[in-house]
Design an enzyme around this catalytic site. Structure first.
Site, PDB file in Angstrom:
ATOM      1  N   SER A  69       0.875  -1.179   0.000  1.00  0.00           N
ATOM      2  CA  SER A  69       0.000   0.000   0.000  1.00  0.00           C
ATOM      3  C   SER A  69       0.907   1.222   0.000  1.00  0.00           C
ATOM      4  O   SER A  69       2.075   1.139   0.413  1.00  0.00           O
ATOM      5  CB  SER A  69      -0.854   0.022   1.273  1.00  0.00           C
ATOM      6  OG  SER A  69      -1.476   1.284   1.440  1.00  0.00           O
ATOM      7  N   TYR A  93      -1.392  -0.722  10.322  1.00  0.00           N
ATOM      8  CA  TYR A  93      -1.479  -0.945   8.870  1.00  0.00           C
ATOM      9  C   TYR A  93      -0.189  -0.493   8.189  1.00  0.00           C
ATOM     10  O   TYR A  93       0.359  -1.191   7.340  1.00  0.00           O
ATOM     11  CB  TYR A  93      -2.681  -0.161   8.326  1.00  0.00           C
ATOM     12  CG  TYR A  93      -3.024  -0.442   6.880  1.00  0.00           C
ATOM     13  CD1 TYR A  93      -3.623  -1.646   6.507  1.00  0.00           C
ATOM     14  CD2 TYR A  93      -2.766   0.504   5.890  1.00  0.00           C
ATOM     15  CE1 TYR A  93      -3.953  -1.897   5.179  1.00  0.00           C
ATOM     16  CE2 TYR A  93      -3.096   0.263   4.569  1.00  0.00           C
ATOM     17  CZ  TYR A  93      -3.694  -0.941   4.218  1.00  0.00           C
ATOM     18  OH  TYR A  93      -4.023  -1.178   2.902  1.00  0.00           O
TER      19      TYR A  93
HETATM   20  N1  LIG Z   1      -8.740  -0.408  -1.487  1.00  0.00           N
HETATM   21  C1  LIG Z   1      -7.694   0.380  -1.266  1.00  0.00           C
HETATM   22  O1  LIG Z   1      -7.813   1.606  -1.274  1.00  0.00           O
HETATM   23  C2  LIG Z   1      -6.347  -0.220  -1.019  1.00  0.00           C
HETATM   24  C3  LIG Z   1      -5.223   0.607  -1.134  1.00  0.00           C
HETATM   25  C4  LIG Z   1      -3.964   0.052  -0.899  1.00  0.00           C
HETATM   26  C5  LIG Z   1      -3.851  -1.289  -0.560  1.00  0.00           C
HETATM   27  N2  LIG Z   1      -4.970  -2.057  -0.432  1.00  0.00           N
HETATM   28  C6  LIG Z   1      -4.789  -3.461  -0.067  1.00  0.00           C
HETATM   29  O2  LIG Z   1      -5.406  -4.261  -1.070  1.00  0.00           O
HETATM   30  C7  LIG Z   1      -5.847  -5.491  -0.502  1.00  0.00           C
HETATM   31  C8  LIG Z   1      -7.306  -5.737  -0.871  1.00  0.00           C
HETATM   32  O3  LIG Z   1      -8.072  -4.652  -0.407  1.00  0.00           O
HETATM   33  P1  LIG Z   1      -9.586  -4.384  -0.829  1.00  0.00           P
HETATM   34  O4  LIG Z   1      -9.737  -2.936  -1.037  1.00  0.00           O
HETATM   35  O5  LIG Z   1     -10.006  -5.333  -1.878  1.00  0.00           O
HETATM   36  O6  LIG Z   1     -10.289  -4.726   0.566  1.00  0.00           O
HETATM   37  P2  LIG Z   1     -11.512  -5.700   0.918  1.00  0.00           P
HETATM   38  O7  LIG Z   1     -11.742  -5.566   2.373  1.00  0.00           O
HETATM   39  O8  LIG Z   1     -12.629  -5.462  -0.040  1.00  0.00           O
HETATM   40  O9  LIG Z   1     -10.889  -7.149   0.609  1.00  0.00           O
HETATM   41  C9  LIG Z   1     -10.023  -7.795   1.506  1.00  0.00           C
HETATM   42  C10 LIG Z   1     -10.421  -9.267   1.521  1.00  0.00           C
HETATM   43  O10 LIG Z   1      -9.477  -9.986   2.344  1.00  0.00           O
HETATM   44  C11 LIG Z   1     -10.206 -10.966   3.048  1.00  0.00           C
HETATM   45  N3  LIG Z   1      -9.490 -11.353   4.265  1.00  0.00           N
HETATM   46  C12 LIG Z   1      -9.222 -10.592   5.358  1.00  0.00           C
HETATM   47  N4  LIG Z   1      -8.586 -11.313   6.284  1.00  0.00           N
HETATM   48  C13 LIG Z   1      -8.413 -12.557   5.762  1.00  0.00           C
HETATM   49  C14 LIG Z   1      -7.828 -13.751   6.240  1.00  0.00           C
HETATM   50  N5  LIG Z   1      -7.288 -13.822   7.464  1.00  0.00           N
HETATM   51  N6  LIG Z   1      -7.823 -14.840   5.430  1.00  0.00           N
HETATM   52  C15 LIG Z   1      -8.384 -14.784   4.200  1.00  0.00           C
HETATM   53  N7  LIG Z   1      -8.981 -13.680   3.690  1.00  0.00           N
HETATM   54  C16 LIG Z   1      -8.995 -12.588   4.478  1.00  0.00           C
HETATM   55  C17 LIG Z   1     -11.534 -10.279   3.406  1.00  0.00           C
HETATM   56  O11 LIG Z   1     -12.551 -11.246   3.711  1.00  0.00           O
HETATM   57  C18 LIG Z   1     -11.804  -9.487   2.128  1.00  0.00           C
HETATM   58  O12 LIG Z   1     -12.632 -10.210   1.223  1.00  0.00           O
HETATM   59  C19 LIG Z   1      -5.586  -5.391   1.001  1.00  0.00           C
HETATM   60  O13 LIG Z   1      -4.356  -6.036   1.302  1.00  0.00           O
HETATM   61  C20 LIG Z   1      -5.442  -3.897   1.225  1.00  0.00           C
HETATM   62  O14 LIG Z   1      -4.678  -3.590   2.353  1.00  0.00           O
HETATM   63  C21 LIG Z   1      -6.214  -1.557  -0.657  1.00  0.00           C
END
Ligand SMILES: NC(=O)c1ccc[n+]([C@@H]2O[C@H](COP(=O)([O-])OP(=O)(O)OC[C@H]3O[C@@H](n4cnc5c(N)ncnc54)[C@H](O)[C@@H]3O)[C@@H](O)[C@H]2O)c1
Length: 267
Positions: A148, A161
């Site tokens: 991120s 985070y």
């Molecule tokens: N959306 C953003 O703005 C953004 C920006 C930078 C980084 N990220 C990173 O991208 C990734 C995905 O984010 P997103 O926006 O799709 O979020 P999201 O919450 O929609 O998806 C995350 C998924 O991970 C699953 N998860 C959480 N803990 C888990 C575990 N212990 N075992 C298995 N699955 C698990 C959740 O059930 C969820 O479906 C994350 O790592 C997040 O930190 C997101």
């Protein structure tokens, strides 16, 4: 909505952790449009069923597994089961993550700090290790670890985070060196402001709720403050994140490893 094809992934397979989430879902669509088979791993079975249903239009093989990435035995068993059914996995998108609560450092709850590290660092390591073991046996492949922009510059009120995503970038650099002899590329992806999506809405609401000097207390104003902090002055879309994953996995990135691709960071 269906994704347009652009890379040649026909006959390949991608495993996506967090496959039921916003970015996992968009990435599953991107790879399915390019012909790849898709293996989804997540805790949320109902949402994985929705994603699986959406992927039917691409006529590619899809499997989903309920798997907690913090449990190394579950990850190992899931990889074995997936390989048994698919034969091989070419690409691993190590994407499952948890944002944590939003609180100032002196008020940040210890149990949540642990949960963030368990999910985003220990979980990423479990998946990376299982992926490396498989790819080493099968002759190589590519891994993208989800970091991120919070792993490049520490944002306020997100100490766990931020720590976890800085760790993912370090993990990526070491793994890239360790695994290069086995034709395994390992890269990280660091999106900044991505949306619309659950994490975007959650972070603007929770940053507003903390009441720090950095953000307004109105989430709508916070949205604008955050967007104004990135050079493009707009949110990146889920599809733009998925396109970056596709590039890093593709043969076009065949000499790229140990790299952290930043998607338009702020300050
Ligand atoms: N959306 C953003 O703005 C953004 C920006 C930078 C980084 N990220 C990173 O991208 C990734 C995905 O984010 P997103 O926006 O799709 O979020 P999201 O919450 O929609 O998806 C995350 C998924 O991970 C699953 N998860 C959480 N803990 C888990 C575990 N212990 N075992 C298995 N699955 C698990 C959740 O059930 C969820 O479906 C994350 O790592 C997040 O930190 C997101």
């Amino acid at each position: 909505m269906t994704a347009k094809a652009s890379y040649h992934f026909a006959g390949k397979t991608i495993l996506i952790t967090g496959g039921a989430g916003d970015i996992g879902r968009a990435t599953a669509q991107r790879f399915a449009a390019d012909g790849a088979g898709v293996i989804l791993l997540d805790l949320n079975e109902a949402k994985m069923a929705e994603v699986t249903h959406e992927l039917e239009v691409y006529k590619i093989p899809v499997l989903s597994f309920r798997c907690n990435v913090t449990a190394s035995d579950e990850v190992a068993q899931t990889f074995s089961a997936a390989v048994e059914q698919f034969g091989r996995i070419d690409y691993i998108f190590n994407n499952a993550g948890y944002q944590g609560v939003f609180a100032k450092t002196d008020e940040y709850p210890e149990e949540d700090f642990q949960k963030v590290i368990d999910t985003n660092v220990v979980g990423v390591f479990h998946v990376l290790k299982a992926a490396a073991q498989h790819l080493r046996k099968s002759g190589g492949g590519a891994i993208v670890n989800m970091a991120s922009y919070a792993g490049v510059v520490g944002p306020p009120n997100m100490i766990a985070y931020s720590a976890s995503k800085f760790a993912v970038i370090g993990i990526t650099q070491t793994a890239a060196k360790d695994l290069a002899p086995y034709h395994i590329r390992v890269n990280a992806l660091s999106p900044a402001m991505i949306g619309p999506g659950m994490m975007w809405t959650r972070q603007t609401q929770l940053q507003a709720g903390v009441g720090s000097q950095y953000f307004d207390t109105d989430p709508k104003v916070v949205e604008q403050q955050m967007i104004n902090s990135v050079p493009m002055r707009r949110l990146g879309s889920l599809e733009e994140v998925a396109n970056s994953v596709a590039f890093l996995m593709s043969d076009e990135a065949s000499y790229i490893t140990g790299f952290n691709l930043e998607l338009t960071g702020g300050q």
